[in-house]
Structures are given as C-alpha cells and as structure tokens.
Design an enzyme around this catalytic site. Structure first.
Site, PDB file in Angstrom:
ATOM      1  N   ARG A 233       9.707  -0.239  -8.518  1.00  0.00           N
ATOM      2  CA  ARG A 233      11.132  -0.405  -8.806  1.00  0.00           C
ATOM      3  C   ARG A 233      11.519  -1.884  -8.746  1.00  0.00           C
ATOM      4  O   ARG A 233      10.956  -2.650  -7.979  1.00  0.00           O
ATOM      5  CB  ARG A 233      11.992   0.337  -7.767  1.00  0.00           C
ATOM      6  CG  ARG A 233      11.912   1.848  -7.784  1.00  0.00           C
ATOM      7  CD  ARG A 233      12.994   2.389  -6.842  1.00  0.00           C
ATOM      8  NE  ARG A 233      12.891   3.830  -6.683  1.00  0.00           N
ATOM      9  CZ  ARG A 233      12.236   4.430  -5.677  1.00  0.00           C
ATOM     10  NH1 ARG A 233      11.644   3.688  -4.764  1.00  0.00           N
ATOM     11  NH2 ARG A 233      12.194   5.734  -5.593  1.00  0.00           N
TER      12      ARG A 233
ATOM     13  N   THR B 152       0.270   1.756   0.529  1.00  0.00           N
ATOM     14  CA  THR B 152      -0.631   2.811   1.009  1.00  0.00           C
ATOM     15  C   THR B 152      -0.983   3.815  -0.080  1.00  0.00           C
ATOM     16  O   THR B 152      -2.117   4.302  -0.141  1.00  0.00           O
ATOM     17  CB  THR B 152      -0.006   3.563   2.208  1.00  0.00           C
ATOM     18  OG1 THR B 152       1.271   4.117   1.822  1.00  0.00           O
ATOM     19  CG2 THR B 152       0.194   2.621   3.390  1.00  0.00           C
TER      20      THR B 152
ATOM     21  N   SER C  28      12.056  -3.818  -0.240  1.00  0.00           N
ATOM     22  CA  SER C  28      11.528  -2.668  -0.977  1.00  0.00           C
ATOM     23  C   SER C  28      11.951  -1.361  -0.318  1.00  0.00           C
ATOM     24  O   SER C  28      12.314  -0.388  -0.996  1.00  0.00           O
ATOM     25  CB  SER C  28      10.000  -2.754  -1.041  1.00  0.00           C
ATOM     26  OG  SER C  28       9.467  -1.647  -1.724  1.00  0.00           O
TER      27      SER C  28
ATOM     28  N   HIS D 208      13.528  -4.695  -7.345  1.00  0.00           N
ATOM     29  CA  HIS D 208      14.182  -4.842  -6.055  1.00  0.00           C
ATOM     30  C   HIS D 208      15.631  -5.287  -6.196  1.00  0.00           C
ATOM     31  O   HIS D 208      15.997  -5.976  -7.153  1.00  0.00           O
ATOM     32  CB  HIS D 208      13.434  -5.861  -5.186  1.00  0.00           C
ATOM     33  CG  HIS D 208      12.131  -5.341  -4.669  1.00  0.00           C
ATOM     34  ND1 HIS D 208      11.289  -6.117  -3.891  1.00  0.00           N
ATOM     35  CD2 HIS D 208      11.516  -4.146  -4.816  1.00  0.00           C
ATOM     36  CE1 HIS D 208      10.214  -5.412  -3.576  1.00  0.00           C
ATOM     37  NE2 HIS D 208      10.332  -4.218  -4.133  1.00  0.00           N
TER      38      HIS D 208
ATOM     39  N   ARG E 222       2.186  -5.999   4.315  1.00  0.00           N
ATOM     40  CA  ARG E 222       2.832  -6.764   3.244  1.00  0.00           C
ATOM     41  C   ARG E 222       3.840  -7.706   3.872  1.00  0.00           C
ATOM     42  O   ARG E 222       4.321  -7.444   4.984  1.00  0.00           O
ATOM     43  CB  ARG E 222       3.525  -5.762   2.313  1.00  0.00           C
ATOM     44  CG  ARG E 222       4.192  -6.327   1.085  1.00  0.00           C
ATOM     45  CD  ARG E 222       4.879  -5.174   0.373  1.00  0.00           C
ATOM     46  NE  ARG E 222       5.450  -5.549  -0.918  1.00  0.00           N
ATOM     47  CZ  ARG E 222       6.153  -4.720  -1.680  1.00  0.00           C
ATOM     48  NH1 ARG E 222       6.361  -3.469  -1.287  1.00  0.00           N
ATOM     49  NH2 ARG E 222       6.645  -5.135  -2.827  1.00  0.00           N
TER      50      ARG E 222
ATOM     51  N   LYS F  68       5.879   1.286   2.339  1.00  0.00           N
ATOM     52  CA  LYS F  68       6.175   0.301   1.293  1.00  0.00           C
ATOM     53  C   LYS F  68       5.230  -0.902   1.339  1.00  0.00           C
ATOM     54  O   LYS F  68       5.570  -1.996   0.895  1.00  0.00           O
ATOM     55  CB  LYS F  68       7.633  -0.182   1.377  1.00  0.00           C
ATOM     56  CG  LYS F  68       8.665   0.929   1.371  1.00  0.00           C
ATOM     57  CD  LYS F  68       8.458   1.905   0.220  1.00  0.00           C
ATOM     58  CE  LYS F  68       8.692   1.270  -1.131  1.00  0.00           C
ATOM     59  NZ  LYS F  68       8.484   2.237  -2.259  1.00  0.00           N
ATOM     60  N   GLY F  69       4.026  -0.666   1.865  1.00  0.00           N
ATOM     61  CA  GLY F  69       3.053  -1.751   1.911  1.00  0.00           C
ATOM     62  C   GLY F  69       2.021  -1.661   0.804  1.00  0.00           C
ATOM     63  O   GLY F  69       1.370  -2.642   0.476  1.00  0.00           O
TER      64      GLY F  69
END
Length: 376
Positions: A341, A136, A222, A343, A214, A133-134
């Site tokens: 999405r 990638t 996230s 959050h 992040r 969730k960074g």
C-alpha cells in the site's frame, strides 16, 4: 398286589426316563443351534471389521492392494503407525519379532510408503515470530517453495491467543511433513507477546526463530496505514505517536511505536533462547536482494540453497519482488493487494523526531545481534 405295584412303578420310571432323555436331547439340540449361529454371526461381524474404510483416501488405495485384506489387528496397527509413529517405527517393527510375525513384514513395509508419501503432523521445528509489517509474509511465501519446507499458510496465534487449546490442537493445524522436512509457521505478534518465548521453549527449547525487522519508523507508518484502511475515523498518526509533540514526548504505549523498540522484546527472548537460535532478516534487503536474504535463511534452517535469483523478479507496480511463474501456474506469485500500500504522508519533522527517539534502541539492538541495519 405287591407285584402289580412294582410293575406299575417300573412303567412310570421308564416313561419318565424316556421323557427326560427326549427333553435333554431337545435342549442340547437348541443350544447347539444357538451356539453355531452365534459363532457364525461373530465370524461375520469379525469379517466386517477386518477391512473398514480407511480414513485416508490415499492410504485406502494402497492398503486396498493387500492380499485378502489385512486382519483387524494389523490394519489398526498400520493406521496408527501411519498417523503417529511414521516410517522409522515401522522399520523397527519389521526387524523385531512380535505378534504380527514375518508374514506381515511386506504389509508394514508398504505402509512405510504411506508415511513417506503423506508424512505426519508434527510440531514446528522453526517459527517466524515477527515482526508485524516487517516482511514476514514475504519470507513465508518465499521459503515455502523449498521442497524441504512445509509451512502453515495462516497465522494460528497459538502462543499468544490460543495457548489454552493445547499442543495437540496446535499440532493438528500443521501440514503433514516427512522426517526430512521442516515444519514452519508464522505469527508476527509472537515477538511482542511476553509469554510467547517461555511457551515456545516449553514446546521445544531447540526451536529455530526467524525475526524479520524493518526500520521502526517506516514500520510504524506502514502499521498505521494498514489500520487506517480498516478504520478511516482513527486519529492522525501524529496524534497517536506523541503524548506531546512540541516536547518530543513519544507515546510508547501505542502498539505501532512499541513494536519497533526491538531490543526490549529481544531481551525477553534471550532469557529462553540462545542468540544463535535466532536469525534476523532485514526487511529492506528482502526488497533489494531477496535471493541473498533467503539464502541466509536457508543456511540458518540447515537447508540446501535452492531458492536463488532465478526465482524472483521485481514488480515495479507493487514496489517489491515477486516469485516468477511456477510451472504449474499461468500467473506469477505476488503478495496480495493488502501488501505494498502507498503509505500515508507524514510530516518530515515528525519522522525526524521518531528517528531520534529510536536511535538508542537501534544502536543497542545492532550491538546485541551483531548486525548494523543502517536505519539512521
């Protein structure tokens, strides 16, 4: 009487000699027929093996142009070279005397074009190792448009889940690359897998590593949002994040929290890799300045800066940059529906508590990598 006996014996001997001679001749004739038939069959079988269907459709077309088809020995050598050794070995063979002789130099040089066109499957030169969730997936999709990069689209999870399958299995998953190209794969869970650095160093201690980081609080939210979309009945974010919220005790055993403690994981990696082998991408700057971040990624990989501002546009609906429409497509390339999405709304007091929790970890991380990501 004796004369009659000798005459009879001579006739018997003559008959025996005649029959023996005829039998020997028949036997010789039969063996000759069998031998000749076997030789013919052997030659036919050999002819059948000279030009087997190629396993590679592209290679079949090129090899089919060889005059009168290559011999079995040459064909096998060419196929093996195309699949394993590549064009460099073929160049060496064409210069050195060997069993093929100068007659096959043209065939070997033609096979160089096969290797140059299709390449070989190689172990990765570089890995995107984290974090979840960074950002990638964005880095992977952006760097894949570079002509000198070939990347695996799926996450193989080799160094965390499938290591027992072996490096040959891992290599088999990779796209074919030329000697001038970089082979790349992405599995963000590697960064938090304790065994991954040692295993990757075992493959190649010179592997280049990309880490997309992040703000750990935003990353955790996230992460939770993604899990909630799959498991709607899980506890609230606050319940999972804290052992005791009133006392501010954060539950570091929850993976969504632990991933963001970047310095702890980095210290494990630095036991096996130099800091210069690692490049840290800012997930925030990847949104606000994708060309700048990708420029630095290209520099790190030793690539010419081909990916620039002209490749991006900002998608206001998704809230992040997308690639402009390629010439071969009628649609721009944006990340899937699972990206971007909205959050889950988290109480501001909870966010502030987590900011305070992460602050010492962040400061040490900044000092170690020599970069201030301004998450406080």
């Amino acid at each position: 009487m004796a004369h009659r006996f000798l005459s009879s014996a001579n006739r018997f001997s003559a008959r025996f000699a005649f029959i023996f001679t005829v039998s020997l001749s028949c036997t010789y004739l039969c063996y000759s027929i069998i031998f000749c038939r076997g030789t013919i069959m052997t030659n036919q079988g050999y002819e059948g093996k000279r030009c087997p269907p190629s396993k590679n459709a592209g290679g079949k077309k090129l090899l089919g142009k060889l005059d009168n088809c290559a011999s079995l020995e040459v064909r096998s050598a060419l196929d093996e070279s195309a699949a394993q050794r590549g064009s460099n070995d073929l160049r060496d063979q064409s210069k050195a005397p060997g069993s093929f002789g100068g007659h096959w130099t043209e065939a070997k040089l033609r096979n160089m074009s096969v290797a140059q066109k299709y390449g070989n499957k190689k172990l990765p030169n570089a890995l995107i190792v984290g974090v979840k969730k960074g950002g990638t997936r964005a880095v992977l999709e952006f760097i894949r448009i570079h002509p000198d990069v070939r990347a695996l689209g799926t996450e193989p999870h080799f160094f965390d889940r499938n290591y027992d399958r072996g490096l040959d299995w891992y290599r088999g998953l990779m796209p074919r690359t030329l000697d001038s190209q970089i082979t790349l794969e992405k599995t963000p869970s590697y960064f938090v897998t304790r065994e991954a650095p040692r295993r990757i160093a075992g493959m190649s201690p010179e592997t280049k590593l990309i880490v997309v980081v992040r703000n750990p609080v935003t990353r955790a939210i996230s992460d939770y949002t993604q899990t909630l979309s799959k498991k709607p009945d899980i506890p609230t974010f606050e319940e999972l994040a804290f052992k005791n919220r009133s006392l501010g005790l954060v539950d570091t055993s929850w993976n969504a929290i632990r991933i963001g403690m970047y310095i702890l994981h980095l210290e494990n990696w630095l036991q096996y890799f130099r800091l210069s082998q690692m490049h840290f991408v800012s997930g925030e700057r990847l949104i606000t300045d994708p060309a700048g971040e990708m420029g630095r990624v290209q520099d790190f990989l030793g690539l010419k800066r081909i990916i620039t501002d002209k490749h991006f546009y900002f998608n206001r609906t998704k809230g992040f940059p997308c690639l402009k429409k390629p010439e071969s497509s009628s649609q721009p390339r944006c990340l899937g529906k699972s990206k971007g999405r909205t959050h889950v709304q988290i109480d501001q007091e909870v966010i502030e508590q987590l900011v305070e929790f992460y602050r010492p970890f962040n400061i040490k991380f900044y000092e170690t990598v020599g970069q201030d990501f301004k998450w406080d």
